[in-house]
Design a protein around this motif. Structure first.
Motif, PDB file in Angstrom:
ATOM      1  N   ASN A 130      51.460  35.372  38.701  1.00  0.00           N
ATOM      2  CA  ASN A 130      50.815  35.517  37.388  1.00  0.00           C
ATOM      3  C   ASN A 130      50.118  36.861  37.252  1.00  0.00           C
ATOM      4  O   ASN A 130      50.122  37.459  36.181  1.00  0.00           O
ATOM      5  CB  ASN A 130      49.796  34.390  37.158  1.00  0.00           C
ATOM      6  CG  ASN A 130      50.435  33.196  36.490  1.00  0.00           C
ATOM      7  OD1 ASN A 130      51.574  33.266  36.045  1.00  0.00           O
ATOM      8  ND2 ASN A 130      49.702  32.103  36.422  1.00  0.00           N
ATOM      9  N   VAL A 131      49.518  37.321  38.353  1.00  0.00           N
ATOM     10  CA  VAL A 131      48.882  38.647  38.312  1.00  0.00           C
ATOM     11  C   VAL A 131      49.971  39.691  38.049  1.00  0.00           C
ATOM     12  O   VAL A 131      49.811  40.579  37.207  1.00  0.00           O
ATOM     13  CB  VAL A 131      48.132  38.949  39.633  1.00  0.00           C
ATOM     14  CG1 VAL A 131      47.622  40.380  39.629  1.00  0.00           C
ATOM     15  CG2 VAL A 131      46.983  37.972  39.840  1.00  0.00           C
ATOM     16  N   ASP A 132      51.107  39.547  38.735  1.00  0.00           N
ATOM     17  CA  ASP A 132      52.209  40.499  38.564  1.00  0.00           C
ATOM     18  C   ASP A 132      52.787  40.416  37.152  1.00  0.00           C
ATOM     19  O   ASP A 132      53.111  41.430  36.550  1.00  0.00           O
ATOM     20  CB  ASP A 132      53.326  40.241  39.578  1.00  0.00           C
ATOM     21  CG  ASP A 132      52.885  40.627  40.984  1.00  0.00           C
ATOM     22  OD1 ASP A 132      51.916  41.400  41.101  1.00  0.00           O
ATOM     23  OD2 ASP A 132      53.489  40.142  41.957  1.00  0.00           O
ATOM     24  N   MET A 133      52.883  39.181  36.632  1.00  0.00           N
ATOM     25  CA  MET A 133      53.419  39.014  35.276  1.00  0.00           C
ATOM     26  C   MET A 133      52.510  39.732  34.284  1.00  0.00           C
ATOM     27  O   MET A 133      52.966  40.415  33.375  1.00  0.00           O
ATOM     28  CB  MET A 133      53.484  37.541  34.907  1.00  0.00           C
ATOM     29  CG  MET A 133      54.003  37.326  33.499  1.00  0.00           C
ATOM     30  SD  MET A 133      53.650  35.691  32.890  1.00  0.00           S
ATOM     31  CE  MET A 133      51.927  35.801  32.562  1.00  0.00           C
ATOM     32  N   ASP A 134      51.216  39.590  34.541  1.00  0.00           N
ATOM     33  CA  ASP A 134      50.239  40.223  33.685  1.00  0.00           C
ATOM     34  C   ASP A 134      50.480  41.733  33.662  1.00  0.00           C
ATOM     35  O   ASP A 134      50.427  42.382  32.631  1.00  0.00           O
ATOM     36  CB  ASP A 134      48.849  39.894  34.232  1.00  0.00           C
ATOM     37  CG  ASP A 134      47.760  40.349  33.301  1.00  0.00           C
ATOM     38  OD1 ASP A 134      47.892  40.071  32.110  1.00  0.00           O
ATOM     39  OD2 ASP A 134      46.807  40.987  33.773  1.00  0.00           O
ATOM     40  N   ARG A 135      50.804  42.264  34.835  1.00  0.00           N
ATOM     41  CA  ARG A 135      51.081  43.706  34.909  1.00  0.00           C
ATOM     42  C   ARG A 135      52.433  44.036  34.304  1.00  0.00           C
ATOM     43  O   ARG A 135      52.586  45.019  33.580  1.00  0.00           O
ATOM     44  CB  ARG A 135      51.110  44.143  36.382  1.00  0.00           C
ATOM     45  CG  ARG A 135      49.737  44.229  36.938  1.00  0.00           C
ATOM     46  CD  ARG A 135      49.761  45.289  38.018  1.00  0.00           C
ATOM     47  NE  ARG A 135      48.680  45.024  38.935  1.00  0.00           N
ATOM     48  CZ  ARG A 135      48.773  45.109  40.236  1.00  0.00           C
ATOM     49  NH1 ARG A 135      49.897  45.467  40.797  1.00  0.00           N
ATOM     50  NH2 ARG A 135      47.746  44.874  40.994  1.00  0.00           N
ATOM     51  N   ALA A 136      53.442  43.179  34.631  1.00  0.00           N
ATOM     52  CA  ALA A 136      54.798  43.453  34.140  1.00  0.00           C
ATOM     53  C   ALA A 136      54.827  43.464  32.619  1.00  0.00           C
ATOM     54  O   ALA A 136      55.572  44.211  32.007  1.00  0.00           O
ATOM     55  CB  ALA A 136      55.759  42.402  34.673  1.00  0.00           C
ATOM     56  N   ASN A 137      53.977  42.645  32.016  1.00  0.00           N
ATOM     57  CA  ASN A 137      53.877  42.606  30.557  1.00  0.00           C
ATOM     58  C   ASN A 137      53.535  43.958  29.987  1.00  0.00           C
ATOM     59  O   ASN A 137      53.727  44.213  28.812  1.00  0.00           O
ATOM     60  CB  ASN A 137      52.773  41.642  30.143  1.00  0.00           C
ATOM     61  CG  ASN A 137      53.305  40.259  29.930  1.00  0.00           C
ATOM     62  OD1 ASN A 137      54.487  40.091  29.718  1.00  0.00           O
ATOM     63  ND2 ASN A 137      52.432  39.284  29.997  1.00  0.00           N
ATOM     64  N   VAL A 148      44.210  35.422  45.563  1.00  0.00           N
ATOM     65  CA  VAL A 148      44.734  35.889  44.266  1.00  0.00           C
ATOM     66  C   VAL A 148      43.677  36.736  43.554  1.00  0.00           C
ATOM     67  O   VAL A 148      43.984  37.773  42.966  1.00  0.00           O
ATOM     68  CB  VAL A 148      45.193  34.693  43.398  1.00  0.00           C
ATOM     69  CG1 VAL A 148      45.503  35.134  41.971  1.00  0.00           C
ATOM     70  CG2 VAL A 148      46.404  34.027  44.022  1.00  0.00           C
ATOM     71  N   ALA A 149      42.421  36.301  43.649  1.00  0.00           N
ATOM     72  CA  ALA A 149      41.353  37.057  42.985  1.00  0.00           C
ATOM     73  C   ALA A 149      41.271  38.463  43.582  1.00  0.00           C
ATOM     74  O   ALA A 149      41.182  39.456  42.848  1.00  0.00           O
ATOM     75  CB  ALA A 149      40.025  36.329  43.135  1.00  0.00           C
ATOM     76  N   GLU A 150      41.334  38.553  44.915  1.00  0.00           N
ATOM     77  CA  GLU A 150      41.238  39.882  45.545  1.00  0.00           C
ATOM     78  C   GLU A 150      42.410  40.771  45.132  1.00  0.00           C
ATOM     79  O   GLU A 150      42.256  41.961  44.873  1.00  0.00           O
ATOM     80  CB  GLU A 150      41.162  39.745  47.065  1.00  0.00           C
ATOM     81  CG  GLU A 150      39.765  39.305  47.517  1.00  0.00           C
ATOM     82  CD  GLU A 150      39.684  38.993  48.995  1.00  0.00           C
ATOM     83  OE1 GLU A 150      40.582  39.418  49.755  1.00  0.00           O
ATOM     84  OE2 GLU A 150      38.718  38.304  49.398  1.00  0.00           O
ATOM     85  N   TYR A 151      43.589  40.168  45.069  1.00  0.00           N
ATOM     86  CA  TYR A 151      44.796  40.894  44.657  1.00  0.00           C
ATOM     87  C   TYR A 151      44.634  41.394  43.224  1.00  0.00           C
ATOM     88  O   TYR A 151      44.919  42.553  42.897  1.00  0.00           O
ATOM     89  CB  TYR A 151      45.976  39.924  44.779  1.00  0.00           C
ATOM     90  CG  TYR A 151      47.332  40.485  44.448  1.00  0.00           C
ATOM     91  CD1 TYR A 151      47.896  41.496  45.209  1.00  0.00           C
ATOM     92  CD2 TYR A 151      48.087  39.957  43.393  1.00  0.00           C
ATOM     93  CE1 TYR A 151      49.167  41.986  44.910  1.00  0.00           C
ATOM     94  CE2 TYR A 151      49.348  40.429  43.091  1.00  0.00           C
ATOM     95  CZ  TYR A 151      49.881  41.452  43.854  1.00  0.00           C
ATOM     96  OH  TYR A 151      51.129  41.926  43.560  1.00  0.00           O
ATOM     97  N   PHE A 152      44.122  40.532  42.383  1.00  0.00           N
ATOM     98  CA  PHE A 152      43.898  40.860  40.970  1.00  0.00           C
ATOM     99  C   PHE A 152      42.848  41.966  40.841  1.00  0.00           C
ATOM    100  O   PHE A 152      43.042  42.953  40.125  1.00  0.00           O
ATOM    101  CB  PHE A 152      43.449  39.590  40.241  1.00  0.00           C
ATOM    102  CG  PHE A 152      43.231  39.747  38.760  1.00  0.00           C
ATOM    103  CD1 PHE A 152      44.106  40.467  37.970  1.00  0.00           C
ATOM    104  CD2 PHE A 152      42.145  39.136  38.134  1.00  0.00           C
ATOM    105  CE1 PHE A 152      43.904  40.597  36.600  1.00  0.00           C
ATOM    106  CE2 PHE A 152      41.934  39.251  36.777  1.00  0.00           C
ATOM    107  CZ  PHE A 152      42.813  39.986  36.008  1.00  0.00           C
ATOM    108  N   HIS A 153      41.761  41.819  41.593  1.00  0.00           N
ATOM    109  CA  HIS A 153      40.670  42.803  41.506  1.00  0.00           C
ATOM    110  C   HIS A 153      41.144  44.192  41.954  1.00  0.00           C
ATOM    111  O   HIS A 153      40.821  45.199  41.321  1.00  0.00           O
ATOM    112  CB  HIS A 153      39.475  42.361  42.362  1.00  0.00           C
ATOM    113  CG  HIS A 153      38.836  41.095  41.847  1.00  0.00           C
ATOM    114  ND1 HIS A 153      37.864  40.409  42.527  1.00  0.00           N
ATOM    115  CD2 HIS A 153      39.045  40.401  40.693  1.00  0.00           C
ATOM    116  CE1 HIS A 153      37.503  39.350  41.819  1.00  0.00           C
ATOM    117  NE2 HIS A 153      38.212  39.314  40.717  1.00  0.00           N
ATOM    118  N   ALA A 154      41.939  44.216  43.028  1.00  0.00           N
ATOM    119  CA  ALA A 154      42.441  45.511  43.514  1.00  0.00           C
ATOM    120  C   ALA A 154      43.323  46.150  42.437  1.00  0.00           C
ATOM    121  O   ALA A 154      43.238  47.359  42.176  1.00  0.00           O
ATOM    122  CB  ALA A 154      43.226  45.312  44.811  1.00  0.00           C
TER     123      ALA A 154
END
Ligand code: ADP
Ligand code: TYD
Length: 595
Positions: free
Chosen positions: A371-378, A293-299
């Motif tokens: 959650n990473v996607d939600m953060d972006r979708a927001n 998840v961290a790598e996905y978030f960092h990218a």
């Protein structure tokens, strides 16, 4: 007459109200219903056999989570700080040498605690975001000969995951105990207490474990116990004295337990449940999930044009990400805005990283790609302000090429499908603009302060429109802005920069201001000055100096462009900076200038 002089407080006559929040800061993280419900079980006596059994379950869970066979494994009543003091107060006696590795706030805190009990403090220091090699650690161990070496595995203030291999062995070579703080990393990154020769290890309940704050698992090796139970002096704290805690937690092999303090039983229920969740998932799966998840978030962050604070990938803490605070923005504005619009907590720096970073924690149940996607979708158009356009300003003296470059930039952005519009100040089309235009064309005379305020008023009258466009996602490319306003008026005798800035304080703050730098000699080659007011080389030179003063202000994202290059080269530079600014701005609130 009532016998009480302090009346019942009105506030307590209203029901308790706690909002739901996305807890994506460095902790506490969200507590899932299962763990919350566990904490709502009936309170029974802290020395009842059922509680001792729960404590025994917790001990097994902590041994698993820490990967240790230590029988001296328990959870102190308090937060990570309590565990930190428990570790230091029990192992160190006054006058003994302690070594702490300082690469963020936690090493500083450990040193402060040890100092308070009369230890001699030695530190090795790395800049925020950095860490230590085993060679550096060994040099310090051999120089200071400490009884205890403190290292933070997860330095949550800077986002560093410190390598641990080989350090325990080095400590033991120098007869030193190895103390590791894993509050921010435990359960989210691999750690093997016994294999890595860690003598004292602690964490907190409110991070990856997703339990409420208030309990702190801790474990002591045989070697640590040897030192602790052969002290010359009693530990300074009764509450944290390990011989008492060991008895309360049934770690001392004695048949009966003596009352020491009232354990927070509800917090024990939640802690037990959180350990059960970890056991169900499996430690290795949890490590793997946090890393992925961290790598996905960092990218995702990098694709938005943001920079990660920790340069070396392998030293990035998977649980707490530190992002370089974008230049020209106030981090407090960003965190406040995200809280206000998304009900989502992220935080700024802490201790040595204040002002340098934004911190995002994805821990335990919060660590998911969703959650990473939600953060972006927001940040999608639903909340327009979040995907707003950028405010890009071009400044420079006359003939620097501002108008040429604004036109080219707008054209290029349009061609790449981005909504963009050009503006220029003064905007000579409005009523105020017409007064200014007549003044510039020398058709009318205006008092200097008055005309300065008119230029400013000409910007303010367009602010509602600018804000609307930016919010709708349109990038604005602006030919001159408040900086011209200040530079031109302050170039006149009797005006200071500060006075000139005041009327423009609070205007929408540009995400990027590019200053087209061109020497007066080169500007002269681009043709004669026109007939308008200010179009003389002496005046323009003073204006240039005033711009230079304004560019010293770090609260504005200035970029100096070499405007002596060919039109296409200048355009390339401007486009690069602009694309970067557009990417960053869409996720950030619009700032206020000079505020
Ligand atoms: N990079 C450049 N090299 C040479 N001439 C330029 C360059 N950029 C602009 N010019 C010319 O210089 C003059 C002033 O350009 P302009 O864009 O109107 O400047 P400004 O708006 O800053 O006063 C124009 O004649 C323009 O064609
Ligand atoms: C925006 C602004 C411009 N000015 C000056 C700069 C210019 O000399 C003049 C008009 O600028 P402008 O119409 O943009 O002409 P140019 O092609 O020279 O850029 O007004 C101020 O004095 N105060 C201000 O606030």
């Amino acid at each position: 007459m009532s016998s009480v002089s302090v009346p019942p407080p009105k506030c307590l006559q209203k029901p308790l109200s706690v909002p739901h929040r996305h807890m994506f800061g460095p902790g506490p993280s969200n507590v899932p219903p299962r763990i919350l419900e566990a904490g709502a079980n009936p309170v029974i006596g802290h020395m009842h056999p059922e509680i001792f059994e729960i404590m025994s379950d917790i001990k097994s869970g902590v041994q698993y989570m820490f990967q240790t066979q230590n029988s001296m494994t328990l959870a102190v009543s308090g937060t990570g700080h309590t565990a930190m003091e428990c570790a230091i107060f029990n192992t160190v006696e006054p006058g003994e040498n302690v070594l702490t590795a300082v690469n963020g706030i936690w090493g500083e805190r450990a040193a402060e605690m040890a100092e308070r009990i009369g230890a001699r403090i030695n530190t090795i220091v790395a800049p925020p975001g950095g860490f230590f090699t085993n060679v550096e650690i060994e040099q310090a161990l051999s120089k200071y000969r400490p009884v205890l070496f403190f290292l933070a595995h997860g330095e949550s203030s800077t986002g560093v995951l410190h390598p641990l291999d080989g350090i325990g062995q080095l400590c033991h070579k120098y007869n030193c105990l190895f103390l590791v703080d894993s509050v921010a990393s435990m359960g989210g990154a691999p750690l093997y207490m016994d294999q890595q020769g860690i003598d004292i290890l602690y964490t907190g309940s409110q991070k990856v474990l997703n339990a409420p704050p208030g309990t702190a698992p801790i474990s002591f090796s045989e070697r640590a116990c040897q030192k602790i139970f052969n002290r010359r002096t009693k530990p300074v704290s009764f509450f944290l004295d390990l011989s008492w805690l060991a008895n309360y937690w049934g770690c001392d092999g004695k048949p009966s337990r003596i009352y020491h303090h009232t354990g927070p039983v509800s917090a024990f229920y939640s802690l037990r449940e959180s350990l059960a969740v970890l056991v169900e998932e499996g430690l290795e799966k949890s490590w793997e999930r946090h890393q992925q998840v961290a790598e996905y978030f960092h990218a995702g962050l990098e694709s938005m044009g943001l920079k990660l604070f920790v340069k070396e990938k392998k030293a990035r803490l998977p649980t707490v990400t530190t992002i370089v605070a974008p230049h020209g923005y106030d981090w407090k504005e960003i965190t406040t805005y995200i809280m206000k619009t998304h009900n989502l907590e992220i935080s700024g720096g802490l201790g040595p990283s204040v002002g340098m970073v934004l911190r995002v924690g994805l821990m335990g149940c919060n660590s998911s790609k969703a959650n990473v996607d939600m953060d972006r979708a927001n940040r999608q158009p639903g909340v327009m302000a979040c995907k707003r356009g950028a405010l890009i300003v071009l400044e420079g003296v006359d003939k620097a090429g501002k108008t040429t470059q604004c036109n080219k930039l707008v054209q290029a952005l349009q061609q790449s499908g981005r909504p963009v519009e050009m503006m220029r100040f003064p905007d000579r089309t409005t009523t105020i603009g017409k007064l200014i235009s007549a003044y510039l064309e020398k058709k009318s005379d205006l008092e200097d302060h008055t005309v300065h305020l008119l230029f400013s008023a000409n910007r303010w009258e367009l602010v509602p429109l600018m804000k609307k466009k930016l919010e709708q996602g349109t990038t604005l490319v602006v030919d001159r802005y408040a900086f011209s306003g200040v530079a031109f008026t302050s170039a006149k005798p009797g005006f200071c920069l500060d006075w000139c800035k005041q009327p423009d304080v609070g205007l929408p703050k540009p995400d990027l201001v590019m200053f087209l730098q061109l020497s007066p000699a080169e500007a002269a080659l681009r043709g004669q000055f026109g007939e308008e007011r200010y179009e003389t080389s002496v005046f323009q030179r003073t204006v240039q100096q005033k711009f230079e003063q304004l560019m010293k202000d770090p609260s504005v994202n200035w970029q100096v462009i070499d405007a002596a290059q060919g039109v296409d080269e200048v355009h390339k530079d401007i486009t690069n900076y602009s694309l970067n600014a557009i990417n960053i701005a869409q996720n950030l609130p619009l700032g206020e200038l000079w505020k």
